[in-house]
Write an enzyme that holds these catalytic residues in place. Structure first.
Site, PDB file in Angstrom:
ATOM      1  N   GLY A  53     -14.750 -17.175 -10.225  1.00  0.00           N
ATOM      2  CA  GLY A  53     -15.532 -16.377 -11.171  1.00  0.00           C
ATOM      3  C   GLY A  53     -16.970 -16.827 -11.165  1.00  0.00           C
ATOM      4  N   CYS A  81     -11.445 -21.918  -6.780  1.00  0.00           N
ATOM      5  CA  CYS A  81     -12.842 -22.044  -7.198  1.00  0.00           C
ATOM      6  C   CYS A  81     -12.941 -22.261  -8.724  1.00  0.00           C
ATOM      7  CB  CYS A  81     -13.603 -20.808  -6.734  1.00  0.00           C
ATOM      8  SG  CYS A  81     -15.367 -21.068  -6.698  1.00  0.00           S
ATOM      9  N   TYR A  82     -13.418 -21.300  -9.491  1.00  0.00           N
ATOM     10  CA  TYR A  82     -13.478 -21.480 -10.942  1.00  0.00           C
ATOM     11  C   TYR A  82     -12.089 -21.838 -11.481  1.00  0.00           C
ATOM     12  CZ  TYR A  82     -14.236 -20.471 -15.897  1.00  0.00           C
ATOM     13  OH  TYR A  82     -14.325 -20.574 -17.258  1.00  0.00           O
ATOM     14  N   HIS A 167     -12.491 -20.125  -0.810  1.00  0.00           N
ATOM     15  CA  HIS A 167     -11.841 -18.814  -0.968  1.00  0.00           C
ATOM     16  C   HIS A 167     -10.893 -18.536   0.197  1.00  0.00           C
ATOM     17  CE1 HIS A 167     -14.058 -17.374  -4.464  1.00  0.00           C
ATOM     18  NE2 HIS A 167     -15.029 -18.154  -4.009  1.00  0.00           N
ATOM     19  N   GLU A 169      -8.965 -16.130   0.551  1.00  0.00           N
ATOM     20  CA  GLU A 169      -8.747 -14.689   0.737  1.00  0.00           C
ATOM     21  C   GLU A 169      -9.731 -14.028   1.691  1.00  0.00           C
ATOM     22  OE1 GLU A 169      -9.701 -16.314  -1.921  1.00  0.00           O
ATOM     23  OE2 GLU A 169     -11.216 -15.253  -3.091  1.00  0.00           O
ATOM     24  N   SER A 220      -7.141  18.112  -1.304  1.00  0.00           N
ATOM     25  CA  SER A 220      -8.358  18.350  -0.528  1.00  0.00           C
ATOM     26  C   SER A 220      -8.059  18.313   0.964  1.00  0.00           C
ATOM     27  CB  SER A 220      -9.369  17.257  -0.851  1.00  0.00           C
ATOM     28  OG  SER A 220      -8.852  16.001  -0.407  1.00  0.00           O
ATOM     29  N   GLY A 221      -6.845  17.892   1.303  1.00  0.00           N
ATOM     30  CA  GLY A 221      -6.530  17.678   2.707  1.00  0.00           C
ATOM     31  C   GLY A 221      -6.669  16.204   3.061  1.00  0.00           C
ATOM     32  N   GLY A 222      -7.314  15.435   2.179  1.00  0.00           N
ATOM     33  CA  GLY A 222      -7.476  13.995   2.394  1.00  0.00           C
ATOM     34  C   GLY A 222      -6.156  13.259   2.152  1.00  0.00           C
ATOM     35  N   VAL A 223      -6.142  11.986   2.550  1.00  0.00           N
ATOM     36  CA  VAL A 223      -4.888  11.229   2.533  1.00  0.00           C
ATOM     37  C   VAL A 223      -4.308  11.059   1.119  1.00  0.00           C
ATOM     38  CG1 VAL A 223      -3.843   8.999   3.087  1.00  0.00           C
ATOM     39  CG2 VAL A 223      -5.517   9.998   4.626  1.00  0.00           C
ATOM     40  N   ASP A 224      -5.130  10.626   0.158  1.00  0.00           N
ATOM     41  CA  ASP A 224      -4.597  10.296  -1.171  1.00  0.00           C
ATOM     42  C   ASP A 224      -3.975  11.510  -1.861  1.00  0.00           C
ATOM     43  OD1 ASP A 224      -5.878   8.018  -0.468  1.00  0.00           O
ATOM     44  OD2 ASP A 224      -7.553   8.283  -1.851  1.00  0.00           O
ATOM     45  N   SER A 225      -4.733  12.614  -1.873  1.00  0.00           N
ATOM     46  CA  SER A 225      -4.207  13.782  -2.585  1.00  0.00           C
ATOM     47  C   SER A 225      -3.012  14.383  -1.851  1.00  0.00           C
ATOM     48  CB  SER A 225      -5.304  14.821  -2.812  1.00  0.00           C
ATOM     49  OG  SER A 225      -5.817  15.293  -1.590  1.00  0.00           O
ATOM     50  N   LYS A 363      -5.427   1.469  -0.218  1.00  0.00           N
ATOM     51  CA  LYS A 363      -5.524   2.616   0.694  1.00  0.00           C
ATOM     52  C   LYS A 363      -4.511   2.570   1.852  1.00  0.00           C
ATOM     53  CE  LYS A 363      -7.993   6.229   2.077  1.00  0.00           C
ATOM     54  NZ  LYS A 363      -8.430   7.311   1.185  1.00  0.00           N
TER      55      LYS A 363
END
Ligand code: XMP
Length: 507
Positions: A53, A81-82, A167, A169, A220-225, A363
Site C-alpha cells: 500500500g 510490502c506494507y 512484489h 506478483e 455489441s458483438g464483443g467478448v464480454d456481452s 478478461k
C-alpha cells in the site's frame, strides 16, 4: 459464492493488488480481493495475503486490521510490502523510514531455509517499491532473505506466517510465482479455480435470481456481452438481447454479429439507429464532444428499447468492480463508468434488479468461460472494439464518406492480417483516417486526397501498448490494395507509436 477455502487478498491500496489475485488464480486457486473495511466479512479463507500500500505504517491514518481476528483463522498469512511491515509491528517488532528508498529491481538473497523459498534460487531479481523497512524483529521471528545491501526483505514469524518486502506478483520478480505457490502450499483444502465449476454455479445462481422474469442485456458483438448473453440463454432465462447498431460499426459488422449469434442459437434484436447517430454527430469535430453525444444517445436508445423489462444484466468484469469500488472508496457504486453509470441503473441496482454474473472474472477467464459455453474461438478472439466505434478512428467530423473509407481500408487490412496469420498475434489492429489532403498522382492525373493510418499493437491490458513489427510484405499487399481499391485515399501510413505517449485509438 466461494466463501470457503479461497485465498483472501486484503487490499491496502497498492497499485499491484489486483495482480496478486490474478496470479493466485493462475496458480489454480480461487482468490478474492477485499477492502480492509470488509475484513470482518471474508468468510472462512484458506489463506490470507496482506497487500502492499502507499502509506507508511507510522502515518496517523495508516490502514490497520484486527490482528487477533487474523490469527484466529489459523491459516497461512503472507504480508507483502506494507502488509509485511504491518505484520512485523503486530508481532511485536518495529518499522523505520529508510534513508534508502528502493524502487525497481533488487536482488533477493535467500538466507535461511524456509518453505517459502523451496526450489527458489539463492539469488534472484525481485521488484521493490518502498521506503520503510523493518527494524526490530520480534523474538521468535527470523530473517529468511535479504537484499544486496543486507537489509532484511523477508521474515517468517511462525510456521505459516511470512512477510516479503518485494512484489512477487509482478513479472519483474523472476521467481515471484514460485514464491507465491510455495506460500499457498502451506494452506489446506484451498478451493481450486475451475471455470466449469464457475459456469455451473453461475447458471444455478442466474436461475435462482431471475426465475421467469424477463431480463434484458445489451450485446455489441464483443467478448464480454456475448459471453453474458450466451450464459443467460444457457441458464434458460427469459432473455432479450439487444444490439444497438449505431452505424459506427466496421464493414458488414452488423450482419456478422447477427450471424454469429444465429450460429450460437441465441436470438438478438437489432435496433438500427445509424441515421440518428450520424445526425447527432453532424458537424461535431471535438473528440470529447463526439464521445459524449454517442454515449448519451446510446443510453437513450438502449433504454427506449428495454421498455419495462424487470431485470437488467451487465457484462461488468472483476477489474471494473475493483476499480469502481476503490475509486469510490466504498462498495456502494460497483458499476462501470461510461454508459453504465446512469440513474436508472443505480435505481435498479438498489432494487436488486441488476445482474452482473461475470463480476468475479478477469478478461481471459471470461474467454475461458466462453469456451466452456461452446462459443466458437473466432468469436472469443475478436479484437477489442471501442464502444464509440469508428468515431474514435475518425479525427474531426464523422460522416458517411469518411466512414466508408475507414471501413473499406480496415476490411482490407484485417483481411490481410488474417491471411498472413497475424490477426491472433496482435491485441488490436485497425485503419484510422488521417483527414489531411496531400497531393499525389493517380494514372496521369494529379490527386488531392486523404491518408489512412494502419495500426497494430500488442498489449496485456490496454494500459500500455507497443506497435507490432508486421512483415513488410503484409504491409505492401495491404497498401497496394487500399491505394487501388479505396476511393479517396492516396497515401497509406503505418503507425509506429507506443502507448504512452500515444493512445491505441486515433481520435
Ligand atoms: P486507448 O485509445 O485509450 O484505448 O489507448 C485503450 C483500449 O480501450 C478501448 N477503448 C474503448 N472501449 N469504450 C470502450 O468500450 C470506449 O469509449 C473506448 N475507448 C477506447 C480501445 O479500443 C483500446 O482497446
Amino acid at each position: 459464492m466461494h466463501d470457503q477455502h479461497h485465498v483472501a487478498v486484503l487490499d491496502f491500496g497498492s497499485q499491484y493488488t489486483q495482480l496478486i489475485v490474478r496470479r493466485v488464480r493462475e496458480l489454480g486457486y480461487f482468490a478474492k480481493l477485499y477492502a480492509i473495511e470488509d475484513f470482518p466479512d471474508i468468510g472462512r479463507p484458506g489463506a490470507i495475503i496482506l497487500s502492499g500500500g502507499p502509506k507508511s505504517t507510522s502515518e496517523a491514518d495508516a490502514p490497520d486490521l484486527d490482528f487477533a481476528k487474523l490469527m484466529e483463522f489459523g491459516v497461512p498469512v503472507l504480508g507483502v510490502c506494507y502488509g509485511m511491515q504491518l505484520l512485523n509491528i503486530k508481532f511485536g517488532g518495529s518499522v523505520e523510514a529508510s534513508s534508502r528508498r528502493e524502487y525497481g529491481p533488487a536482488e533477493l538473497l535467500v538466507e535461511a531455509s524456509s518453505g517459502l523459498y523451496e526450489g527458489v534460487s539463492a539469488s534472484s531479481q525481485v521488484w521493490m517499491s518502498h521506503s520503510d523497512t523493518v527494524k526490530i524483529i520480534p523474538d521468535g521471528a527470523r530473517v529468511i532473505a535479504r537484499n544486496q545491501h543486507g537489509t532484511p526483505v523477508s521474515l517468517q514469524w511462525s510456521d505459516c506466517c511470512f512477510g516479503i518486502q518485494f512484489h512477487p506478483e509482478v513479472t519483474h520478480s523472476h521467481q515471484g510465482l514460485k514464491i507465491l505457490n510455495n506460500f499457498l502450499s502451506h494452506a489446506k483444502d484451498l478451493l481450486p479455480f475451475k471455470i466449469d465449476d464457475f459456469k455451473r454455479e453461475m447458471i444455478e445462481s442466474i436461475r435462482e435470481t431471475v426465475g421467469t422474469k424477463q431480463i434484458v442485456c445489451g450485446v455489441s458483438g464483443g467478448v464480454d456481452s456475448t459471453v453474458l448473453a450466451v450464459l443467460l440463454n444457457e441458464a434458460g432465462a427469459n432473455v432479450r438481447a439487444i444490439f444497438v447498431d449505431h452505424g459506427l460499426m466496421r464493414k458488414d459488422e452488423g450482419d456478422e454479429v447477427r450471424a454469429n449469434f444465429a450460429r450460437m442459437g441465441v436470438p438478438i434484436e437489432t435496433v438500427d439507429c445509424a441515421e440518428q447517430f450520424l445526425t447527432a454527430l453532424d458537424g461535431v469535430d471535438d473528440p470529447e464532444q463526439k464521445r459524449k453525444i454517442i454515449g448519451n444517445l446510446f443510453i437513450d436508445v438502449f433504454w427506449d428499447s428495454v421498455g419495462d423489462a424487470e431485470m437488467l444484466a451487465q457484462g461488468t468484469l472483476y477489474p471494473d468492480v475493483i476499480e469502481s469500488a476503490s475509486n469510490a472508496k466504498s462498495k456502494a457504486s460497483k458499476i462501470k463508468t461510461h454508459h453504465n453509470r446512469v440513474d436508472r441503473i443505480l435505481e435498479l441496482q438498489a432494487q436488486g434488479k441488476v445482474l452482473e454474473p461475470l463480476a468475479e472474472l478477469f478478461k481471459d477467464e471470461v474467454r475461458e468461460l466462453g469456451l466452456a459455453l461452446g462459443i466458437p474461438a473466432d468469436i472469443l478472439n475478436r479484437h477489442p472494439f471501442p464502444g464509440p466505434g469508428l468515431a474514435v478512428r475518425c479525427p474531426g467530423v464523422v460522416n458517411e464518406e469518411r466512414l466508408r473509407i475507414i471501413r473499406d481500408c480496415d476490411a482490407i487490412f484485417i483481411g490481410k492480417l488474417k491471411e498472413h496469420g497475424w490477426y491472433d498475434r496482435v491485441w488490436q489492429a485497425y485503419a484510422g483516417l488521417v483527414p489531411v489532403k496531400t497531393v499525389g498522382v493517380k494514372g496521369d492525373e494529379r490527386s488531392y486526397e486523404w491518408a489512412i493510418s494502419l495500426r497494430a499493437v500488442v498489449s496485456e491490458d490496454a494500459m500500455t501498448a507497443d506497435w507490432v513489427e508486421l512483415p513488410y510484405q503484409l504491409l505492401r499487399e495491404t497498401s497496394h490494395r487500399i491505394l487501388n481499391e479505396v476511393k479517396g485515399i492516396n497515401r497509406v501510413l503505418y503507425d509506429v507509436s507506443t502507448k504512452p505517449p500515444a493512445s491505441i485509438e486515433w481520435e
